[in-house]
Structure formats: structure tokens, C-alpha cells
Design an enzyme around this catalytic site. Sequence first.
Site, mmCIF file in Angstrom:
data_model
loop_
_atom_site.group_PDB
_atom_site.id
_atom_site.type_symbol
_atom_site.label_atom_id
_atom_site.label_comp_id
_atom_site.label_asym_id
_atom_site.label_seq_id
_atom_site.Cartn_x
_atom_site.Cartn_y
_atom_site.Cartn_z
ATOM 1 C CG ASP A 193 -1.685 1.225 1.422
ATOM 2 O OD1 ASP A 193 -2.470 1.537 0.513
ATOM 3 O OD2 ASP A 193 -1.521 1.920 2.442
ATOM 4 C CG ASP A 228 -1.653 7.459 0.584
ATOM 5 O OD1 ASP A 228 -0.777 8.228 0.181
ATOM 6 O OD2 ASP A 228 -2.723 7.268 -0.027
ATOM 7 N NE ARG A 280 -10.273 12.321 -3.830
ATOM 8 C CZ ARG A 280 -9.871 12.814 -5.008
ATOM 9 N NH1 ARG A 280 -10.606 13.721 -5.636
ATOM 10 N NH2 ARG A 280 -8.737 12.416 -5.557
ATOM 11 C CG ASN A 304 -4.151 13.003 -5.322
ATOM 12 O OD1 ASN A 304 -4.117 13.806 -6.239
ATOM 13 N ND2 ASN A 304 -5.147 12.958 -4.451
ATOM 14 C CG ASP A 335 -1.322 2.483 6.417
ATOM 15 O OD1 ASP A 335 -1.713 2.072 5.300
ATOM 16 O OD2 ASP A 335 -1.478 3.653 6.799
HETATM 17 C C1 BG6 Z 1 -6.050 6.199 0.801
HETATM 18 C C2 BG6 Z 1 -6.003 7.027 2.051
HETATM 19 O O1 BG6 Z 1 -4.789 5.685 0.509
HETATM 20 O O2 BG6 Z 1 -6.520 6.944 -0.314
HETATM 21 C C3 BG6 Z 1 -7.336 7.748 2.273
HETATM 22 O O3 BG6 Z 1 -5.732 6.191 3.143
HETATM 23 C C4 BG6 Z 1 -7.711 8.518 1.029
HETATM 24 O O4 BG6 Z 1 -7.263 8.640 3.356
HETATM 25 C C5 BG6 Z 1 -7.789 7.552 -0.133
HETATM 26 O O5 BG6 Z 1 -8.931 9.170 1.237
HETATM 27 C C6 BG6 Z 1 -8.224 8.224 -1.432
HETATM 28 O O6 BG6 Z 1 -7.254 9.145 -1.837
HETATM 29 P P1 BG6 Z 1 -7.466 10.309 -2.880
HETATM 30 O O7 BG6 Z 1 -6.102 10.930 -2.997
HETATM 31 O O8 BG6 Z 1 -7.930 9.711 -4.157
HETATM 32 O O9 BG6 Z 1 -8.484 11.225 -2.285
HETATM 33 MG MG MG Z 2 -2.508 3.229 3.670
#
Ligand code: BG6
Ligand code: MG
Length: 258
Positions: free
Chosen positions: A26, A28, A79, A156, A212
Site C-alpha cells: 500500500d 499512503d 475518496r 493521487n 497500514d
Molecule cells: C487512501 C487514504 O490511501 O486513499 C485515504 O488512506 C484517502 O485517506 C484515499 O482518502 C483516497 O485518496 P485520494 O487521494 O484519491 O483522495
Molecule cells: Mg494506507
Amino acid sequence: MPASPKTAPNLNKLLQQKNIRALIFDLDGVVTQTAKLHAAAWKKMFDEFLQNGIENGPKSQPPFSIQTDYPRYLDGISRLDGIRNFLLARNLELPPGQPEDTFEKRSVWGLANYKNELYQQLLQTQGVAIYPDTITWIKQKRAENFRTAIISASKNCLQVLQAAQIENLFDVRIDGNISQERNLKSKPEPDIFLEAARELNISPTNCAVFEDARAGVQAGKAGNFGLVVGVNRKDASEAKALLESGGGLVITQFPGSQ
Ligand code: BG6
Ligand code: MG
């Protein structure tokens, strides 16, 4: 039992014992320190919403908690699904709205767009920090011929990988954009991990998953992966939650970095 760094050296042995040939990470919170930035952006957006934005539903609401609301409803989840989870938990309802909605529209899309603006601002001002222990270990394992994939619910993901200059550490990437294109279900469903294993051309039973988020560990477990490792960057109570979510083991750091 709190996750102890002592568990980390067992990891290399376990990979061997379980005949693991590919590692699926993963993004983030495992590879980059961006889970904290997501949590901060979610808090700012939801607190503004809870203070000023509620038109229907219970008006007196406790603020968003990074300690409890984030891991339960948002961590590892796409999201829009994350917003739906949180609203449901607070007994609130919003119309889905349109992809171009602003925050003022008070729609699911409006909240999502504002959160992403805040997250983008944090990426610009704070930059992307990696977890050096993860990166060192990934390089070591690639040198030992393990194949690697990066997965993320985040749209992202590629931007974060590029900012940290680590996109070439992974043979396969399945992120939030690809999940949408291919109709993959959000964690805790196993889709994103199974898709990564499919692209690696290695059976899930020969892949290890590193996560995580509680929803991510549940997804690894649901996909019958050879090894599901909870990566706990928080406190001991989170280690317990990751084990209860189905983690085969929980580590606080990757081996070779203590
Ligand atoms: C996950 C995060 O990796 O991605 C979340 O743990 C986040 O907090 C999710 O909301 C979606 O990410 P993004 O950048 O597309 O809003
Ligand atoms: Mg994560």
C-alpha cells in the site's frame, strides 16, 4: 500485544517459509508518510462541514477525530466511499451531487473536491516524505528478485510516487484511477490486491500484502494472500486493531532498519 520491532526480522524468514515471490505494498502510510496528510485534510474539511454545513440531521456533532474516525471510516478507502462511510456513521445524509461541485453545494462530490484541494495544498507545502525503512527493504528484496507492486485507493498515487522519485521501484501499479476504470471495488474488498497479483502474474498465495489500514488488512485476508502484514506506524492499540482485522503479523518497521 503491542507490535514490537522484534517481529520485523522474522519477516524475511516468513517470506521463504511461505514461498512468497511478490510483494504488494500500500502507498499512503506504508511507503510514504502521506496518510498523515490525508488525515489532516479530512479533518479540516469535515470540521468545517460539521460546524457550518449541516442542514439535515443531528446538528450537534463532535469534531472529526484523526484517532478514531480516520482509521474506521476513511483510511485505505476511496475518496467517495470514505465520505459515505463517515456520513452514515454520523447519521447524516447528503445528495451525491456532480463531479464539478464545490464545497458550498454540500454534496458528496462537493466535500470530496474540497478535501482533495486541501490534500493538494498539503502536498505542495509539506512535500512527500518516504519511510526510509520501507524503501531500503524494497530495494533489497528487488535485488533478491522479488517482484513488487504498489497499490492505493488514491487517485493521487502517481503524483506522490513521482514526487518521491520512487515509481521505478514497482513493476505494477494499481491506483484509484485504475480502480475506477476497471470497476474494482474499494477495500475491504480484495479487488485491488487481486488485480495487482494478476498483473504480476503470480498467484495471491505466493504474494505478501503490506498494509497500514484496517480495511486494507481485511482486503488482504479476504483475497487469501500468502501473507498479510499489518504495518503499524501508530500506537500499540492500532497493532491490536490490525491483528483483529486479519493481519498475520504486525510490524512497526521493516527489517534491517532497527
Ligand atoms: C487512501 C487514504 O490511501 O486513499 C485515504 O488512506 C484517502 O485517506 C484515499 O482518502 C483516497 O485518496 P485520494 O487521494 O484519491 O483522495
Ligand atoms: Mg494506507
